[in-house]
Scaffold this motif. Structure first.
Motif, mmCIF file in Angstrom:
data_model
loop_
_atom_site.group_PDB
_atom_site.id
_atom_site.type_symbol
_atom_site.label_atom_id
_atom_site.label_comp_id
_atom_site.label_asym_id
_atom_site.label_seq_id
_atom_site.Cartn_x
_atom_site.Cartn_y
_atom_site.Cartn_z
ATOM 1 N N ARG A 14 45.411 -19.625 -36.997
ATOM 2 C CA ARG A 14 45.428 -21.011 -36.498
ATOM 3 C C ARG A 14 46.835 -21.562 -36.583
ATOM 4 N NH1 ARG A 14 41.035 -23.848 -35.312
ATOM 5 N NH2 ARG A 14 39.066 -22.800 -35.700
ATOM 6 N N VAL A 15 47.202 -22.352 -35.583
ATOM 7 C CA VAL A 15 48.529 -22.957 -35.564
ATOM 8 C C VAL A 15 48.623 -23.999 -36.685
ATOM 9 C CG1 VAL A 15 50.182 -24.332 -34.236
ATOM 10 C CG2 VAL A 15 48.784 -22.584 -33.079
ATOM 11 N N ALA A 16 49.567 -23.806 -37.612
ATOM 12 C CA ALA A 16 49.747 -24.749 -38.724
ATOM 13 C C ALA A 16 50.852 -25.762 -38.407
ATOM 14 C CB ALA A 16 50.085 -23.994 -40.003
ATOM 15 N N LYS A 17 51.908 -25.299 -37.705
ATOM 16 C CA LYS A 17 53.025 -26.189 -37.320
ATOM 17 C C LYS A 17 53.488 -25.804 -35.931
ATOM 18 C CE LYS A 17 54.887 -26.348 -42.038
ATOM 19 N NZ LYS A 17 55.951 -25.788 -42.873
ATOM 20 N N ALA A 18 53.981 -26.794 -35.181
ATOM 21 C CA ALA A 18 54.528 -26.531 -33.852
ATOM 22 C C ALA A 18 55.727 -27.435 -33.630
ATOM 23 C CB ALA A 18 53.463 -26.787 -32.784
ATOM 24 N N ALA A 19 56.827 -26.863 -33.090
ATOM 25 C CA ALA A 19 58.025 -27.665 -32.810
ATOM 26 C C ALA A 19 58.565 -27.279 -31.445
ATOM 27 C CB ALA A 19 59.086 -27.425 -33.879
ATOM 28 N N TYR A 20 58.978 -28.293 -30.663
ATOM 29 C CA TYR A 20 59.548 -28.068 -29.330
ATOM 30 C C TYR A 20 61.067 -28.197 -29.428
ATOM 31 C CZ TYR A 20 60.879 -29.007 -24.489
ATOM 32 O OH TYR A 20 61.493 -28.970 -23.261
ATOM 33 N N LEU A 21 61.811 -27.128 -29.084
ATOM 34 C CA LEU A 21 63.274 -27.143 -29.198
ATOM 35 C C LEU A 21 63.965 -26.994 -27.846
ATOM 36 C CD1 LEU A 21 62.306 -26.367 -32.163
ATOM 37 C CD2 LEU A 21 64.519 -25.260 -32.376
ATOM 38 N N GLY A 22 63.277 -27.360 -26.773
ATOM 39 C CA GLY A 22 63.883 -27.272 -25.449
ATOM 40 C C GLY A 22 63.785 -25.868 -24.901
ATOM 41 N N LYS A 23 64.731 -24.995 -25.300
ATOM 42 C CA LYS A 23 64.728 -23.628 -24.749
ATOM 43 C C LYS A 23 63.640 -22.763 -25.377
ATOM 44 C CE LYS A 23 68.192 -21.954 -28.008
ATOM 45 N NZ LYS A 23 69.457 -21.275 -28.230
ATOM 46 N N GLN A 24 63.032 -23.224 -26.452
ATOM 47 C CA GLN A 24 61.966 -22.444 -27.089
ATOM 48 C C GLN A 24 61.032 -23.353 -27.884
ATOM 49 O OE1 GLN A 24 64.863 -20.170 -29.268
ATOM 50 N NE2 GLN A 24 64.244 -21.030 -31.245
ATOM 51 N N ARG A 25 59.875 -22.814 -28.182
ATOM 52 C CA ARG A 25 58.951 -23.479 -29.103
ATOM 53 C C ARG A 25 58.839 -22.611 -30.350
ATOM 54 N NH1 ARG A 25 55.952 -27.420 -26.236
ATOM 55 N NH2 ARG A 25 56.162 -27.172 -23.993
ATOM 56 N N GLU A 26 58.731 -23.269 -31.505
ATOM 57 C CA GLU A 26 58.575 -22.540 -32.754
ATOM 58 C C GLU A 26 57.234 -22.897 -33.374
ATOM 59 O OE1 GLU A 26 63.338 -22.259 -33.870
ATOM 60 O OE2 GLU A 26 62.029 -23.477 -35.139
ATOM 61 N N TYR A 27 56.531 -21.869 -33.833
ATOM 62 C CA TYR A 27 55.210 -22.070 -34.426
ATOM 63 C C TYR A 27 55.132 -21.415 -35.796
ATOM 64 C CZ TYR A 27 53.810 -23.069 -29.585
ATOM 65 O OH TYR A 27 53.706 -23.600 -28.321
ATOM 66 N N THR A 28 54.355 -22.017 -36.677
ATOM 67 C CA THR A 28 53.911 -21.328 -37.890
ATOM 68 C C THR A 28 52.409 -21.174 -37.753
ATOM 69 O OG1 THR A 28 55.660 -22.352 -39.201
ATOM 70 C CG2 THR A 28 53.815 -21.392 -40.411
ATOM 71 N N VAL A 29 51.955 -19.933 -37.859
ATOM 72 C CA VAL A 29 50.528 -19.641 -37.675
ATOM 73 C C VAL A 29 49.956 -19.079 -38.976
ATOM 74 C CG1 VAL A 29 48.832 -18.293 -36.365
ATOM 75 C CG2 VAL A 29 50.865 -19.199 -35.209
ATOM 76 N N ALA A 30 48.899 -19.711 -39.471
ATOM 77 C CA ALA A 30 48.224 -19.216 -40.683
ATOM 78 C C ALA A 30 47.316 -18.055 -40.296
ATOM 79 C CB ALA A 30 47.415 -20.342 -41.315
ATOM 80 N N THR A 31 47.510 -16.883 -40.945
ATOM 81 C CA THR A 31 46.715 -15.692 -40.635
ATOM 82 C C THR A 31 46.311 -15.007 -41.937
ATOM 83 O OG1 THR A 31 48.421 -13.971 -40.664
ATOM 84 C CG2 THR A 31 48.321 -15.343 -38.678
#
Length: 356
Positions: free
Chosen positions: A303-320
């Motif tokens: 499940r997606v725990a964090k999401a950030a939009y940085l323009g050229k990319q998106r960064e996610y932290t996913v709990a697994t």
């Protein structure tokens, strides 16, 4: 540059301040005409190492050679090196031209020759036409170039940079680091370059020496350090890495069968033996797929725990089940919302067994 570039060699060099050891039994070589970066976190010993090359600090033990000559006991003035400081250290009351001509003038060059040498180096760094300006009338990037011209004008055997881009904004940093690299290649300079910025180090270096706690953790090409880190520290410091617990199930010569959660991976063994191991998984070795796993290949659900939009990319932290995974998505895929179920697919590269 009329002078041939020189090698730099450290043999078992230590620097102690009372009970504190700032550089601990360090040995390395810098080939003539190459750019080698000393990289590491604050307090690791990289700036002290640079100052030892410059002669601004004296080694407590060991030997330092420049161009095959032992300079261990020579003062800074007697070493053929120039340094570009983090603060630029320009003289505010002098014009740009006077700043650059200062070195040759102090060394006894006639005024006309010193000015000629300064004009030549200012042209080289793209500052022709700004000779009469005061440093305060220049932008940060221009001041940085004046500092480089001032270091180059003495035509040193070795050029040293101490965190040269730390006062510049992100866009300018990229441009100036490219200019420094182009100059170094064009003039065939031997350069020792200090930074704590891993992206900067990867971009400019022929070789990188990673330092940790006053010692060398690993040295090699940018590719070697990123793809084959020798330790957990290096894996984590050079580029982001997900450090995961796994098990080496079966040794297969130079390769191994590794179990990570529900997955079995065939990976280079890198000297590890059967039992618990740690893996470094690069964020770009992972991609997000629909939660139903359609077309995802091998992977884990999460499940997606964090999401950030940085323009050229998106960064996610996913709990697994195998741990929290940091993922960089530079594709034009739809955004995932926090708490959304996803499947994390693992690619065939960017997954490394960390040697014990």
């Amino acid at each position: 540059m009329s002078k041939a570039p020189a090698s730099v060699e450290f043999r078992n060099v230590s620097k102690r301040y009372g009970a504190v050891t700032a550089v601990d039994d360090v040995s390395f070589g810098i080939e003539p005409g190459t750019l080698v970066t000393l990289l590491g976190p604050s307090g690791c010993g990289k700036t002290t190492t640079l100052r030892l090359i410059a002669g601004l600090e004296m080694a407590s033990s060991g030997t330092i050679s420049i161009g095959g000559v032992d300079v261990t006991r020579l003062s800074a003035a007697d070493r053929d090196v120039s340094m570009v400081f983090q603060s630029y250290a320009l003289f505010p009351h002098m014009s740009v031209l006077e700043n650059v001509a200062y070195g040759p003038t102090v060394q006894g060059a006639p005024k006309a020759l010193a000015r000629e040498m300064a004009m030549e180096k200012l042209a080289l760094v793209g500052l022709s036409g700004l000779e009469k300006r005061a440093p305060s009338e220049l932008s940060g990037g221009q001041q940085q170039r004046v500092a480089v011209a001032r270091a180059l004008v003495l035509e040193p055997q070795v050029l040293l940079f101490d965190e040269p881009l730390s006062n510049l904004d992100a866009k300018l940093r990229r441009r100036v680091r490219e200019e420094i690299r182009e100059l170094q290649i064009k003039l065939n300079l031997t350069v020792a370059y200090v930074t704590h910025d891993q992206e900067e180090a990867l971009a400019v270096s022929d070789r990188i020496i990673v330092m940790s706690n006053a010692r060398i953790a690993q040295s090699g090409t940018p590719y070697e350090l990123y793809e084959e880190p020798a330790s957990l520290f290096v894996a984590d410091f050079i580029g982001d890495a997900n450090i995961l617990d796994a098990e080496l199930v079966e040794e297969r010569g130079p390769r191994a069968l590794v179990r990570l959660g529900p997955m079995e991976l065939d990976l280079p063994r890198r000297g590890a033996t059967a039992g618990p191991i740690k893996l470094a998984v690069r964020p770009d070795a992972l991609r997000l797929a629909p939660a139903d796993g359609d077309g995802a290949g091998r992977g884990v659900d999460g499940r997606v725990a964090k999401a950030a939009y940085l323009g050229k990319q998106r960064e996610y932290t996913v709990a697994t089940p195998v741990g929290d995974l940091f993922i960089v998505d530079s594709g034009r895929t739809p955004a995932r919302l926090v708490d959304a179920p996803v499947r994390v697919a693992f690619s065939d590269s960017g997954i490394v067994v960390l040697p014990r």
